[in-house]
Design a protein around this motif. Structure first.
Motif, PDB file in Angstrom:
ATOM      1  N   LYS A  17      30.272   8.285  22.720  1.00 19.60           N
ATOM      2  CA  LYS A  17      29.664   7.879  21.445  1.00 19.60           C
ATOM      3  C   LYS A  17      28.366   8.650  21.200  1.00 19.60           C
ATOM      4  O   LYS A  17      28.069   9.061  20.074  1.00 19.60           O
ATOM      5  N   LEU A  18      27.598   8.858  22.264  1.00 20.57           N
ATOM      6  CA  LEU A  18      26.371   9.647  22.144  1.00 20.57           C
ATOM      7  C   LEU A  18      26.694  11.083  21.743  1.00 20.57           C
ATOM      8  O   LEU A  18      26.000  11.670  20.895  1.00 20.57           O
ATOM      9  N   LEU A  19      27.741  11.653  22.326  1.00 16.00           N
ATOM     10  CA  LEU A  19      28.141  13.012  21.964  1.00 16.00           C
ATOM     11  C   LEU A  19      28.548  13.101  20.495  1.00 16.00           C
ATOM     12  O   LEU A  19      28.179  14.049  19.797  1.00 16.00           O
ATOM     13  N   SER A  20      29.264  12.090  20.020  1.00 21.30           N
ATOM     14  CA  SER A  20      29.661  12.064  18.610  1.00 21.30           C
ATOM     15  C   SER A  20      28.446  11.982  17.689  1.00 21.30           C
ATOM     16  O   SER A  20      28.368  12.681  16.677  1.00 21.30           O
TER      17      SER A  20
ATOM     18  N   SER B  71      24.376  19.371  29.828  1.00 22.32           N
ATOM     19  CA  SER B  71      24.299  18.151  30.634  1.00 22.32           C
ATOM     20  C   SER B  71      25.660  17.478  30.747  1.00 22.32           C
ATOM     21  O   SER B  71      26.029  16.965  31.816  1.00 22.32           O
ATOM     22  N   TYR B  72      26.413  17.467  29.638  1.00 25.71           N
ATOM     23  CA  TYR B  72      27.766  16.891  29.687  1.00 25.71           C
ATOM     24  C   TYR B  72      28.642  17.679  30.664  1.00 25.71           C
ATOM     25  O   TYR B  72      29.424  17.084  31.422  1.00 25.71           O
TER      26      TYR B  72
ATOM     27  N   LEU C   3      26.517  15.406  17.606  1.00 27.66           N
ATOM     28  CA  LEU C   3      27.180  16.398  16.753  1.00 27.66           C
ATOM     29  C   LEU C   3      27.029  16.069  15.279  1.00 27.66           C
ATOM     30  O   LEU C   3      26.860  16.968  14.449  1.00 27.66           O
ATOM     31  N   LEU C   4      27.084  14.779  14.935  1.00 25.63           N
ATOM     32  CA  LEU C   4      26.902  14.384  13.528  1.00 25.63           C
ATOM     33  C   LEU C   4      25.478  14.672  13.065  1.00 25.63           C
ATOM     34  O   LEU C   4      25.255  15.194  11.961  1.00 25.63           O
ATOM     35  N   ILE C   5      24.495  14.354  13.905  1.00 23.88           N
ATOM     36  CA  ILE C   5      23.097  14.652  13.571  1.00 23.88           C
ATOM     37  C   ILE C   5      22.885  16.159  13.485  1.00 23.88           C
ATOM     38  O   ILE C   5      22.179  16.658  12.599  1.00 23.88           O
ATOM     39  N   PHE C   6      23.493  16.889  14.408  1.00 25.81           N
ATOM     40  CA  PHE C   6      23.415  18.355  14.412  1.00 25.81           C
ATOM     41  C   PHE C   6      23.918  18.919  13.072  1.00 25.81           C
ATOM     42  O   PHE C   6      23.260  19.765  12.453  1.00 25.81           O
TER      43      PHE C   6
ATOM     44  N   PRO D  64      33.583  17.820   9.875  1.00 23.60           N
ATOM     45  CA  PRO D  64      33.644  18.912  10.870  1.00 23.60           C
ATOM     46  C   PRO D  64      33.067  18.518  12.223  1.00 23.60           C
ATOM     47  O   PRO D  64      33.520  19.012  13.255  1.00 23.60           O
ATOM     48  N   SER D  65      32.085  17.607  12.219  1.00 26.07           N
ATOM     49  CA  SER D  65      31.523  17.164  13.499  1.00 26.07           C
ATOM     50  C   SER D  65      32.552  16.397  14.319  1.00 26.07           C
ATOM     51  O   SER D  65      32.516  16.416  15.558  1.00 26.07           O
ATOM     52  N   THR D  66      33.481  15.710  13.645  1.00 25.56           N
ATOM     53  CA  THR D  66      34.542  14.993  14.359  1.00 25.56           C
ATOM     54  C   THR D  66      35.489  15.971  15.041  1.00 25.56           C
ATOM     55  O   THR D  66      35.935  15.743  16.172  1.00 25.56           O
TER      56      THR D  66
END
Length: 562
Positions: free
Chosen positions: A69-72, A139-140, A75-78, A237-239
């Motif tokens: 969820k943090l990764l999602s 980190s991931y 990417l959305l904030i990015f 696109p972030s998804t």
């Protein structure tokens, strides 16, 4: 393609030429300073990301859900930051840049010029976001022990998202400029961006996330877990980027190939759409922008009536400074944002659960009040960097008029000092007094805070004007960006050191005075000598902080050839 490469060559040559400039002895020092700070910041993001993901990984069942969820969200904030940044950069590169008349006089199609500018805009708006997002993705890879394939996927993912965000921004800008000139769109967009930022900021803060540490509300965790499993919108696109990264981490190659192909195919569609729309609309929007007035709102006031006590040359400069500030929408519109931040800042102190703290309330209240002086000082530095530091650079290429005016540079700098000193003093005193009232501090801490701020504000403003005069940038299209230069970084570092020094010098005497009041004992002679000496030293440092930067700025500015 050959024409586009030729159009990009001046930008490439500008990077090459920086290393061969004369009088460039300070360049290695600047590179070392900026590089060190950048590496430390990058390393800090990496360390925090690694620590958080490692903590998530050790939580059974829930850990992977939180990490994904943090990764999602990242990417959305990015993607959101890239679109916001690309819109502003595209407006400047495609419609407001000063060299556009020269470029469009060349025998090149307008859509090729747009493509070259689009490439520049994509690089300018995304490179910093990409650089400081990479440590999160690394980190991931470390925590989930991903192979080299994952790190190659990071490059493709960030590149595709950058191009998609930039393409969406360019298309939106070209369509909007046909309706509204670019100079006005920029002002409107800044207003809209500030409005949404304030709404989101207020909404997040009024949720009061600090309540999550309260055991009484842990019953809502089940609802939270259910929300975590909600899938992201499949059309973003972030998804696609998230699904491709998740597939690589899970070892699902076929799924990764599908989502990566989806992202890259959309990149091709964006390139195709940008070329078609540019060929049909770009030059029309550019022509409309060049014939439209820049200002969205007209400013008629000057404040000349209130400045009658000044001599005519000084009054003329003061009136010019006030009018210049309010005629620039990008300057005065940010007053709304500052007002919102002031409300949030004060509300944070109102929401502090002091009654649940293990420390005695009276002691904690006054401790927070003392530390609040440093926090208010850092807020003051940020606001000064945004408004006072670029004050000299806003003169732009017309600075030769200032040097030829019948007024010394010293008076010119002090005019700018007082123009920004009084509003910043009022702002910072409001922060200190309001938060001290909410904390219910002792009269001594209230008096100490107000007097300290009264001494800190002129010192910080003087450093802003002085360093801004010593390191001006009259050729910048946006003088507000000068704060990111070497001089701006030096200004913020010196200001932080000054405020930290004052707080450190006063911490010991203030603690003795406060504890003597609680224990109801008299201060010894040695303690009085220490207290008087410490406050005198803080006062002397504050006076030097006012005088020395202004002299430094005047000396450097007088040697500048225009």
């Amino acid at each position: 393609m050959k024409d586009i490469i030729i159009l990009l060559k001046p930008r490439i040559w500008s990077f090459k030429g920086k290393g061969f400039l004369k009088n460039n002895e300070s360049r290695p020092f600047k590179l070392l300073l900026f590089g060190t700070i950048g590496v430390l910041f990058w390393g800090g993001i990496f360390a925090v990301s690694l620590r958080v993901l490692g903590y998530f990984k050790n939580i059974e069942d829930l850990g992977d859900i939180l990490a994904y969820k943090l990764l999602s969200m990242v990417l959305l904030i990015f993607l959101s930051i890239l679109i916001f940044s690309s819109i502003l950069t595209s407006l400047s590169k495609l419609y407001i840049s000063r060299d556009l008349p020269l470029v469009h006089s060349m025998p090149v199609s307008s859509y090729k010029i747009l493509i070259a500018r689009w490439i520049e805009s994509t690089v300018d708006s995304s490179w910093m976001v990409v650089v400081y997002t990479i440590p999160v993705f690394i980190s991931y890879g470390i925590v989930y022990r991903a192979g080299p394939f994952f790190y190659g996927n990071i490059v493709f993912t960030l590149l595709s998202l950058s191009i998609i965000a930039s393409g969406i921004s360019v298309i939106l800008v070209m369509i909007a400029v046909i309706v509204i000139p670019a100079s006005r769109i920029r002002s409107i967009f800044i207003f809209i961006g500030l409005f949404f930022f304030m709404v989101l900021f207020f909404a997040f803060r009024f949720i009061r996330p600090e309540r999550l540490v309260d055991p009484e509300i842990f019953a809502t965790v089940l609802v939270y877990l259910k929300a975590l499993k909600t899938p992201s919108p499949p059309y973003l696109p972030s998804t696609w980027a998230f699904d491709s990264m998740k597939a690589v981490l899970s070892g699902q190659f076929a799924e990764w190939l599908f989502h990566m192909a989806l992202s890259l195919s959309f990149v091709g569609v964006m390139v195709f759409m940008v070329i078609i729309i540019a060929d049909a609309m770009y030059f029309k929007g550019l022509s409309k922008t060049r014939t439209a007035p820049v200002r969205l709102f007209k400013f008629r006031g000057s404040g000349s009536i209130l400045l009658r006590f000044l001599s005519r040359p000084v009054r003329a400069f003061a009136v010019k400074e006030i009018r210049t500030f309010f005629r620039d929408q990008t300057q005065w519109s940010q007053l709304f944002l500052i007002g919102a931040l002031v409300v949030i800042y004060i509300y944070n102190f109102n929401a502090l659960p002091l009654e649940k703290a293990p420390i005695k309330t009276v002691y904690l209240q006054n401790l927070l009040s003392f530390l609040n002086m440093a926090l208010a000082g850092f807020v003051l530095i940020a606001v000064t960097a945004r408004f006072a530091y670029p004050a000299v650079s806003t003169e732009s290429e017309a600075f030769w008029l200032v040097k030829s005016a019948p007024i010394p540079l010293k008076n010119y700098l002090w005019i700018k000092f007082f123009i920004y000193f009084f509003p910043l003093l009022v702002l910072t005193e409001i922060l200190i007094v309001a938060t001290n009232i909410l904390l219910n501090v002792t009269p001594f801490m209230m008096a100490l805070s107000t007097v300290n701020i009264l001494l800190m504000v002129p010192g910080v403003v003087s450093m802003g004007i002085g360093f801004g005069a010593a390191y001006p940038d009259f050729k910048s299209e946006n003088p507000a960006q000068t704060v990111t230069s070497f001089g701006g970084l030096l200004f913020m570092m010196v200001c932080a050191g000054y405020i930290g020094a004052v707080i450190l010098i006063e911490s010991g005497p203030v603690y003795n005075i406060f504890m003597a009041g609680i224990r109801e004992r008299a201060l010894t002679v040695l303690e009085w000598i220490w207290i008087i000496g410490s406050f005198a030293l803080a006062f002397i440092i504050s006076i030097l902080a006012i005088v020395l930067p202004m002299r430094f700025g005047e000396k450097k500015l007088s040697k500048l050839l225009i």
